[in-house]
Motif scaffolding. Structure first.
Motif, short mmCIF file in Angstrom:
data_model
loop_
_atom_site.label_atom_id
_atom_site.label_comp_id
_atom_site.label_asym_id
_atom_site.label_seq_id
_atom_site.Cartn_x
_atom_site.Cartn_y
_atom_site.Cartn_z
N GLN A 410 0.84 -1.20 0.00
CA GLN A 410 0.00 0.00 0.00
C GLN A 410 0.88 1.25 0.00
O GLN A 410 0.62 2.21 -0.75
CB GLN A 410 -0.91 0.01 1.23
CG GLN A 410 -1.77 1.27 1.35
CD GLN A 410 -2.72 1.20 2.53
OE1 GLN A 410 -3.49 0.26 2.65
NE2 GLN A 410 -2.64 2.17 3.41
N PHE A 411 1.94 1.24 0.83
CA PHE A 411 2.83 2.40 0.88
C PHE A 411 3.54 2.58 -0.46
O PHE A 411 3.62 3.70 -0.99
CB PHE A 411 3.86 2.22 2.00
CG PHE A 411 4.97 3.24 1.93
CD1 PHE A 411 4.75 4.54 2.36
CD2 PHE A 411 6.20 2.92 1.38
CE1 PHE A 411 5.76 5.49 2.28
CE2 PHE A 411 7.21 3.85 1.30
CZ PHE A 411 6.99 5.15 1.75
N GLU A 412 4.07 1.48 -1.02
CA GLU A 412 4.79 1.59 -2.28
C GLU A 412 3.88 2.10 -3.40
O GLU A 412 4.30 2.91 -4.23
CB GLU A 412 5.39 0.23 -2.66
CG GLU A 412 6.56 -0.19 -1.79
CD GLU A 412 7.17 -1.50 -2.25
OE1 GLU A 412 6.51 -2.20 -3.06
OE2 GLU A 412 8.29 -1.83 -1.82
N ARG A 413 2.65 1.59 -3.42
CA ARG A 413 1.71 2.02 -4.46
C ARG A 413 1.44 3.52 -4.36
O ARG A 413 1.50 4.26 -5.35
CB ARG A 413 0.41 1.22 -4.35
CG ARG A 413 -0.59 1.51 -5.48
CD ARG A 413 -1.85 0.67 -5.31
NE ARG A 413 -1.58 -0.75 -5.42
CZ ARG A 413 -1.59 -1.59 -4.38
NH1 ARG A 413 -1.87 -1.15 -3.16
NH2 ARG A 413 -1.32 -2.87 -4.57
N ILE A 450 -0.29 -0.74 -11.07
CA ILE A 450 -0.28 0.67 -11.45
C ILE A 450 -0.09 0.76 -12.96
O ILE A 450 0.81 0.15 -13.52
CB ILE A 450 0.87 1.43 -10.75
CG1 ILE A 450 0.71 1.37 -9.23
CG2 ILE A 450 0.91 2.89 -11.21
CD1 ILE A 450 1.89 1.94 -8.48
N ASP A 451 -0.96 1.54 -13.62
CA ASP A 451 -0.84 1.75 -15.05
C ASP A 451 -0.24 3.14 -15.27
O ASP A 451 -0.93 4.15 -15.10
CB ASP A 451 -2.20 1.67 -15.73
CG ASP A 451 -2.11 1.83 -17.25
OD1 ASP A 451 -0.98 2.02 -17.74
OD2 ASP A 451 -3.16 1.79 -17.91
N PRO A 452 1.06 3.26 -15.63
CA PRO A 452 1.66 4.58 -15.78
C PRO A 452 1.01 5.42 -16.85
O PRO A 452 1.08 6.64 -16.80
CB PRO A 452 3.13 4.26 -16.15
CG PRO A 452 3.11 2.86 -16.65
CD PRO A 452 2.00 2.17 -15.92
N LYS A 453 0.33 4.80 -17.83
CA LYS A 453 -0.33 5.56 -18.89
C LYS A 453 -1.52 6.35 -18.37
O LYS A 453 -1.94 7.34 -18.96
CB LYS A 453 -0.77 4.64 -20.02
CG LYS A 453 0.39 4.00 -20.77
CD LYS A 453 -0.11 3.11 -21.88
CE LYS A 453 1.06 2.44 -22.61
NZ LYS A 453 0.58 1.55 -23.67
#
Length: 459
Positions: A410-413, A450-453
């Motif tokens: 959760q923290f990393e996200r 996570i989707d960087p787009k």
């Protein structure tokens, strides 16, 4: 839908001519083929919106052709099978291979027209759903009742009445794609595709193949220009397009004809171009990074989206709208902003604009607690500090009631999403900020979902 392009494939000339007369009376464009070979040639020459395909033909059968097309990049459009020798097994095979429906001869014209209309509508809805999924996480229409927003919507309404190219400019995150979609929805092309080209993700030959398509033997790949036929091509961050692709695209759109890579037959295309850019294209022209002729072609109808800090009166409505949207789409618990919190957010300069606002609301809904959002909580969120526990005393950090692995994820996200936003979606800058190699970052994104787009989805 009245201008849809339908390919009729049937070995009986009388049926072909009858269907052509009926369909053209209904306003459709029609092409005819009397054999498998002619059907392949017609499909190669222009991407159809729907295919009426007979089962039995002199040089092959429709079921085999259906399978071949399905294996080759997937069916290009809905296919309705027709046959005078059909049976349940044939109909099942056709449906399994992707056919929309199976109609027996003698044909009922009324049933046929209903089936065609339903198939075309289903294809349109499918395109819309794909577009909405790619655009997920953003509010569909521009929000706000300020004089700025009212004027922008009025400009879009007037632009929508014409078919000229449009250039939308503004800082990252102001919602350029949102306004492009609004323009499309209010235009005469609203029933036709809205195709997004993420220019920054393309380069060289890859860009040309993606835009113009390719041919190799029987293999045909339809490019984005053909997929956008009759509709809108949105060039997201057009300034990042290389000069070779700029020239080829301008020529294609001016002549309304393209040639696929590996092909030799010109193909007619009819699309409206809307381009978005965070950069000053006039300056890019001076520096030799952007073609002057393309710039003037795009700049016929310019639309400038001001930054959020120039219309802060819209912030309360934007906060409420994104709070409601995230509650409906992601099931996050809604919260209310206390007045001091709202005042602080109206004073904030919002370097990431509406996209940053949406991300802030999401963080407050995920990591916050309690029904109300205070000014202190807003200050900590804006500064990137961790949330304090409600009952742990000053300076303590809220410890999530989760196993260590889930708490760490959760923290990393949250950390990577914030850093991605501050890097404006630029992976090179992000890698420098967080001290990781890009390859490692992409693996992290995949593992954390996570989707960087998506950072660019409301650009």
């Amino acid at each position: 839908m009245s201008e849809a392009y339908i390919l009729v494939v049937d070995d009986e000339p009388d049926i072909r001519m009858l269907l052509q007369d009926v369909l053209e009376d209904e306003g459709y464009q029609v092409a005819l083929a009397g054999s498998v070979a002619e059907a392949k040639a017609q499909r190669r020459s222009r991407r159809p919106d729907l295919i009426l395909l007979d089962v039995w033909m002199p040089d092959g059968d429709g079921i085999s052709l259906l399978k071949e097309w399905g294996d080759d990049e997937g069916l290009p459009c809905p296919v309705v099978m027709i046959s005078g020798h059909g049976n349940v097994e044939t109909a099942v095979d056709a449906t399994r291979l992707g056919a929309y429906d199976f109609i027996e001869k003698p044909l009922s014209i009324e049933k046929l027209l209903i089936t065609l209309n339903n198939a075309l509508e289903a294809a349109r809805l499918q395109r819309e759903n794909v577009g909405l999924k790619r655009h997920a996480g953003t509010v569909a229409d521009p929000v706000g009742d300020s004089a700025t927003m009212v004027n922008l919507r009025d400009q879009v309404q007037r632009m929508a009445q014409h078919d000229t190219w449009v250039l939308i400019t503004g800082e990252p995150g102001v919602g350029k794609q949102t306004f492009a979609r609004l323009l499309h929805a209010r235009s005469a092309r609203r029933e036709s595709p809205f195709i997004v080209v993420s220019v920054g993700s393309l380069s060289g030959e890859e860009a040309i193949a993606e835009l113009f398509g390719s041919e190799q033997g029987e293999h045909v790949r339809y490019g984005l220009l053909e997929q956008a036929a009759g509709g809108v091509l949105f060039l997201d961050e057009v300034a990042e397009m290389d000069l070779q692709t700029q020239g080829r695209l301008l020529h294609a759109l001016d002549t309304q004809r393209i040639t696929r890579i590996g092909g030799n037959q010109p193909i007619s295309v009819n699309v409206r171009v809307i381009a978005g850019s965070q950069y000053d294209l006039a300056e890019a022209v001076k520096q030799g990074h952007f073609r002057e002729d393309l710039y003037y072609r795009l700049n016929v109808l310019p639309l400038t989206i001001p930054p959020l800090r120039e219309h802060p009166e819209d912030i309360p409505e934007l906060l409420e709208c994104h709070m409601r949207h995230l509650h409906q789409q992601e099931g996050l618990p809604p919260r209310a902003f206390q007045r001091p919190a709202l005042e602080r957010l109206q004073q904030y300069h919002w370097p990431g604009n509406v996209r940053e606002l949406r991300n802030l609301v999401q963080r407050l809904m995920i990591l916050g607690s309690g029904d109300e959002i205070t000014r202190d909580e807003v200050e900590r969120t804006l500064s990137g500090q961790p949330q304090r526990a409600e009952e742990g005393g000053e300076g303590t950090v809220a410890i999530p009631d989760l196993p260590l692995r889930e708490a760490r994820e959760q923290f990393e996200r949250e950390y990577l999403q914030q850093q991605l936003e501050r890097s404006e979606g630029n992976m090179t800058r992000l890698a420098e900020r967080v001290g990781l190699e890009r390859t490692h970052l992409y693996r992290k994104f995949k593992a954390l979902g996570i989707d960087p787009k998506r950072v660019k989805s409301d650009s």
